[in-house]
Every structure is written in C-alpha cells, then in structure tokens.
Design a protein around this motif. Structure first.
Motif, mmCIF file in Angstrom:
data_model
loop_
_atom_site.group_PDB
_atom_site.id
_atom_site.type_symbol
_atom_site.label_atom_id
_atom_site.label_comp_id
_atom_site.label_asym_id
_atom_site.label_seq_id
_atom_site.Cartn_x
_atom_site.Cartn_y
_atom_site.Cartn_z
ATOM 1 N N ILE A 1 32.031 1.829 -42.796
ATOM 2 C CA ILE A 1 31.942 3.242 -42.410
ATOM 3 C C ILE A 1 30.721 3.505 -41.526
ATOM 4 C CG2 ILE A 1 31.587 5.589 -43.295
ATOM 5 C CD1 ILE A 1 33.208 4.777 -45.763
ATOM 6 N N TRP A 2 29.576 2.973 -41.926
ATOM 7 C CA TRP A 2 28.327 3.290 -41.235
ATOM 8 C C TRP A 2 27.993 2.335 -40.093
ATOM 9 C CZ3 TRP A 2 26.051 3.867 -46.738
ATOM 10 C CH2 TRP A 2 26.349 5.145 -47.230
ATOM 11 N N GLY A 3 28.683 1.231 -40.020
ATOM 12 C CA GLY A 3 28.439 0.304 -38.922
ATOM 13 C C GLY A 3 27.043 -0.293 -38.983
ATOM 14 N N GLU A 4 26.413 -0.407 -37.833
ATOM 15 C CA GLU A 4 25.103 -1.057 -37.771
ATOM 16 C C GLU A 4 24.017 -0.267 -38.489
ATOM 17 O OE1 GLU A 4 23.996 -2.131 -33.857
ATOM 18 O OE2 GLU A 4 25.695 -3.516 -33.570
ATOM 19 N N ASP A 5 24.249 1.013 -38.757
ATOM 20 C CA ASP A 5 23.266 1.798 -39.511
ATOM 21 C C ASP A 5 23.097 1.269 -40.928
ATOM 22 O OD1 ASP A 5 22.860 3.437 -37.351
ATOM 23 O OD2 ASP A 5 24.256 4.994 -38.029
ATOM 24 N N ALA A 6 24.123 0.573 -41.432
ATOM 25 C CA ALA A 6 24.052 0.028 -42.792
ATOM 26 C C ALA A 6 23.035 -1.105 -42.906
ATOM 27 C CB ALA A 6 25.425 -0.479 -43.228
ATOM 28 N N MET A 7 22.586 -1.639 -41.786
ATOM 29 C CA MET A 7 21.606 -2.722 -41.830
ATOM 30 C C MET A 7 20.267 -2.254 -42.381
ATOM 31 S SD MET A 7 22.388 -4.823 -38.316
ATOM 32 C CE MET A 7 21.181 -6.057 -38.771
ATOM 33 N N ALA A 8 20.093 -0.951 -42.521
ATOM 34 C CA ALA A 8 18.844 -0.424 -43.068
ATOM 35 C C ALA A 8 18.626 -0.851 -44.517
ATOM 36 C CB ALA A 8 18.837 1.103 -42.972
ATOM 37 N N VAL A 9 19.714 -1.186 -45.226
ATOM 38 C CA VAL A 9 19.585 -1.564 -46.639
ATOM 39 C C VAL A 9 19.461 -3.078 -46.813
ATOM 40 C CG1 VAL A 9 20.873 0.464 -47.386
ATOM 41 C CG2 VAL A 9 22.088 -1.684 -46.998
ATOM 42 N N GLN A 10 19.433 -3.843 -45.722
ATOM 43 C CA GLN A 10 19.361 -5.301 -45.847
ATOM 44 C C GLN A 10 18.130 -5.788 -46.612
ATOM 45 O OE1 GLN A 10 20.338 -7.490 -42.343
ATOM 46 N NE2 GLN A 10 19.490 -9.427 -43.121
ATOM 47 N N PRO A 11 16.950 -5.126 -46.496
ATOM 48 C CA PRO A 11 15.800 -5.591 -47.309
ATOM 49 C C PRO A 11 16.089 -5.636 -48.804
ATOM 50 C CG PRO A 11 15.046 -4.121 -45.589
ATOM 51 C CD PRO A 11 16.542 -4.090 -45.539
ATOM 52 N N LEU A 12 16.963 -4.770 -49.310
ATOM 53 C CA LEU A 12 17.323 -4.807 -50.720
ATOM 54 C C LEU A 12 18.071 -6.096 -51.045
ATOM 55 C CD1 LEU A 12 18.529 -1.117 -51.244
ATOM 56 C CD2 LEU A 12 16.320 -2.115 -51.882
ATOM 57 N N GLY A 13 18.893 -6.561 -50.101
ATOM 58 C CA GLY A 13 19.582 -7.826 -50.285
ATOM 59 C C GLY A 13 18.645 -9.013 -50.160
ATOM 60 N N ASP A 14 17.724 -8.939 -49.192
ATOM 61 C CA ASP A 14 16.758 -10.028 -49.017
ATOM 62 C C ASP A 14 15.872 -10.190 -50.250
ATOM 63 O OD1 ASP A 14 17.750 -10.437 -46.488
ATOM 64 O OD2 ASP A 14 16.222 -9.226 -45.489
ATOM 65 N N LEU A 15 15.567 -9.089 -50.915
ATOM 66 C CA LEU A 15 14.758 -9.151 -52.126
ATOM 67 C C LEU A 15 15.446 -10.005 -53.193
ATOM 68 C CD1 LEU A 15 12.303 -8.168 -53.755
ATOM 69 C CD2 LEU A 15 13.641 -6.160 -54.400
ATOM 70 N N PHE A 16 16.744 -9.816 -53.367
ATOM 71 C CA PHE A 16 17.506 -10.606 -54.339
ATOM 72 C C PHE A 16 17.511 -12.089 -53.968
ATOM 73 C CE2 PHE A 16 21.724 -12.470 -55.335
ATOM 74 C CZ PHE A 16 21.571 -12.564 -56.716
ATOM 75 N N LEU A 17 17.739 -12.386 -52.695
ATOM 76 C CA LEU A 17 17.779 -13.780 -52.249
ATOM 77 C C LEU A 17 16.437 -14.466 -52.481
ATOM 78 C CD1 LEU A 17 19.740 -13.522 -48.876
ATOM 79 C CD2 LEU A 17 20.613 -13.904 -51.168
#
Length: 407
Positions: A26-42
């Motif tokens: 839905i949000w397209g490339e704007d959704a990349m703003a939440v990637q740090p939350l994923g990187d934290l898990f990794l």
C-alpha cells in the motif's frame, strides 16, 4: 486448544509478515521507514548465534559419554541419519532444479564477497575448519571452525570423567541460558519480521510474494512423496513386507502428534511407543529416537535445500554446478543437525545457511518466511524419519529376523 498453543507463535509471525507485506504494497517505498525495526531483530539474532551454537553442540557431545557402551548403535545411527539426509536433500535438489524458485525477482543487496585469490585445496580446507587465533573462533565468519571446536570441547569434557562433570554442567547451563535468550528475542520477531517485509515489498513490489507461493508449492508435494515412498522404501529395507506393514500400522499417531505440536521433542513419547509396537529393541529405540529428535531432520534437509535455492534466486546468484549442489547438500545436513527439536528452532539452521554462504544478513528474514509455512510437514517428516531409522538400525545390528525376535 493444544494445536493452537503449538502453532500460536508461527501463526502470529506469519500474520505479521502478511500485514507487513500488505503495508509495503500500500505505502510503497515509504514503508522503508520501518526497516530499522527489522534490522534490530536481525542484529540481535546474529549476536546470539555464535555462543548458542557453541554451547548447544559442546553440551550435546559432552553428555554422550553415558552411552559409550552403545557405540555400535551410535555408529549405525549416524550412518543411517547421514544417508537418509543426503537422499532427502537430493530429492529436493532435483525439484528446485526442475522448478526454480524465486527466478522472477531480484533483491539488490550486497552480494557475498568473493575471494580474489584462491589457495590450494589443502589451504582452503585448513582455513575452513580452523582459525589461527582463539578470538577468531567466536565469529559468524568462521562457523565451521566454531562447530569443530565445540565438538572437540564436548569430546574432551566427556573423556574427562568426574573432573569434567562440573564443566559439562556449565555447558548445559550455557545452552539453556542462550536458548532462553533466543526465546526472549523471538517475542520481538513478529515486529521485526513485519517491519522488514513491509520495507522489502515496498521496495521490490508484490512479485516477491508470488515467488513464496511457488516455493511452498514445490515443498509440500516433495515432502508428501518422500513421506509416502521414501519411508515405505526404508521400512521395506528394514523388514520386507512385514516392516512395511508395521511402519504404516504404527506411524499414524506420531505423525498426527507432530503435526499438531510442531515439535519433534513433544512427539517423542508417542514415537517411542510406536517403535516399541513395531518391535524395535529397547536399547536401540531409546537411544536413536531421543537423539534423532534433535539431530536427524529429513524434513529440515528438504526445507534447507529449498531455502538455499530460493535465496540464490532472490540475490541473482547462479545455483548451478556440481560443487554448488554438493555444498548445498552439506549445508542442509549441517543445518539440520544443529536445529533444536523445539518449535522455532529452525532459526538456527537458517542463520547457518546465511553465515556459511556469506550472505548479507538481510537474507535471514527472506528464508525465515519459508521456514514458517513449511514447518508443520517438515516436523512430521522429521519424526517419521526417526521412527523408520530405528527400524533400519535394528535391521543392521540384529539381522534380517530382528522383527520376529523382538516383537
């Protein structure tokens, strides 16, 4: 309620991935703003993996001192486990070669580093399995060397007798502590994976989801074929028509239990009873099935090959050539042997795949999604594989008439 309790965590993670994927669409490339939350898990998962692998393997090897008198059983068991693991890996390898997963999508992440200069085979072997400095052993870049070191520590601890028992307790305690740390980190997994997939789909589009459906469509038929025909063949080797009949007469309860609990360990009591009803000698079944619940994973070997082929396709790497195939089979066996028999233990095998291939850490959530959706049939194949393996070991050690003697 029992099934919901067993599958609650995978269902929540799958729901998080779906929600994240929808948000990314839905949000397209704007959704990349939440990637740090994923990187934290990794980052948290990769921080844990080195001490976890060390303590898990070292403690498992250290306690094997109590079954030394069963050396012939253990030797036969390992041969059976390796051979059946290779067969299952080759079956999935043939499937992914015929139906390549993730061939229509590309993720432009950092490619695995290639060595500019290759030394001799002997030099590469030394560098793969050993390090020149003790501090280097505790690095994901030297995972095979870490495994060898952990096995040596475990063997030395077991051979030390009474003097080694306090250290064996320390290793076991360390294993339990780090497994608990993994359990704590996994509470954050739905947020981390959901955020990562939101960013992933937002950047690369929904075609990635279609490739997942294709990968799952490859796994389920192969797993069913291996369960029906592969295990029937093993049971026939173990006891001819009588072995075939006893296997299928008794395997239903362990299969249903494993499907309902998603755990090889939780299925162990039912599996032991099934092996007893099939006539497998007590010392054989009570040695092989508990060990097999944690280090014999035919279903996990199937999924490991699928994950490797999938991530190769996503990162536009060539999944061709005999050396690539042999490496994939070796990693499938290795990742299967370090997987725990509890739900969620597949994370460790997935980290092994990423680190041994030198893939970027972003590859972990990509293959984790596959592990979540194939876990139920994989666990069922794992449990049934332990059962028929105990029959094969009984055949090799007791002779062709073992079923008449021990029934």
């Amino acid at each position: 309620m029992g099934s919901w309790k067993a599958y609650r965590f995978p269902v929540i993670m799958l729901a998080a991935i779906i929600i994240g994927s929808i948000a990314g669409f839905i949000w397209g490339e704007d959704a990349m703003a939440v990637q740090p939350l994923g990187d934290l898990f990794l980052n948290m998962m990769f921080t844990i993996v080195v001490p976890l692998v060390f303590f898990s393997i070292a403690s498992a090897v250290a306690v094997m001192d109590s079954v030394k008198r069963l050396g012939r059983i253990l030797g036969s068991m390992m041969i059976v486990f390796i051979v059946t693991g290779i067969i299952s890996s080759c079956l999935m390898l043939a499937a992914v070669i015929a139906f390549p997963p993730a061939e229509n999508v590309s993720v432009n992440e950092e490619q695995p580093a290639q060595q500019e200069e290759q030394g001799s085979f002997a030099d590469q072997l030394v560098e793969t399995f050993t390090v020149s400095d003790f501090i280097d052993i505790f690095s994901t870049e030297n995972m095979l060397a870490l495994i060898v070191f952990a096995m040596l520590v475990g063997v030395a601890t077991g051979l030390s007798g009474e003097a080694g028992k306090p250290f064996a307790s320390f290793l076991q305690s360390g294993s339990e502590v780090f497994m608990k740390i993994v359990a704590l980190v996994l509470y954050y997994a739905p947020i981390g994976l959901g955020a990562y997939f939101a960013a992933l789909v937002g950047e690369y589009g929904p075609q990635l989801i279609g490739e997942y459906a294709k990968a799952v469509a490859v796994y389920y038929p192969v797993a069913i074929l291996y369960f029906v025909f592969g295990f029937s063949f093993y049971a026939w080797i173990a006891g001819g028509k009588q072995g075939f009949s006893r296997f299928w007469k008794n395997i239903f309860a362990p299969a249903v239990t494993s499907l309902g609990t998603a755990s090889s360990v939780a299925s162990l009591p039912v599996n032991l009873n099934a092996a007893r009803n099939a006539g497998v000698p007590k010392d054989i079944r009570e040695t092989i099935l508990p060990i097999g619940a944690t280090i014999h994973m035919d279903g996990s070997c199937l999924s490991a090959i699928l994950k490797i082929a999938f991530v190769f396709g996503v990162f536009q790497m060539e999944f061709t050539g005999l050396d690539t195939y042999l490496t994939a089979i070796g990693i499938a066996l290795l990742s299967g042997m370090v997987m725990s028999g509890v739900p969620g233990g597949g994370f460790i095998g997935e980290i092994m795949i990423v680190t041994l291939y030198g893939l970027p850490i972003e590859a972990l959530p990509i293959i984790t999604a596959i592990g979540i959706v194939v876990d139920p049939p994989a666990t069922t194949v794992n449990v049934a594989g332990d059962n028929v393996s105990s029959m094969l070991v009984a055949r090799f050690l007791e002779g062709r008439n073992w079923m008449n003697v021990h029934f």
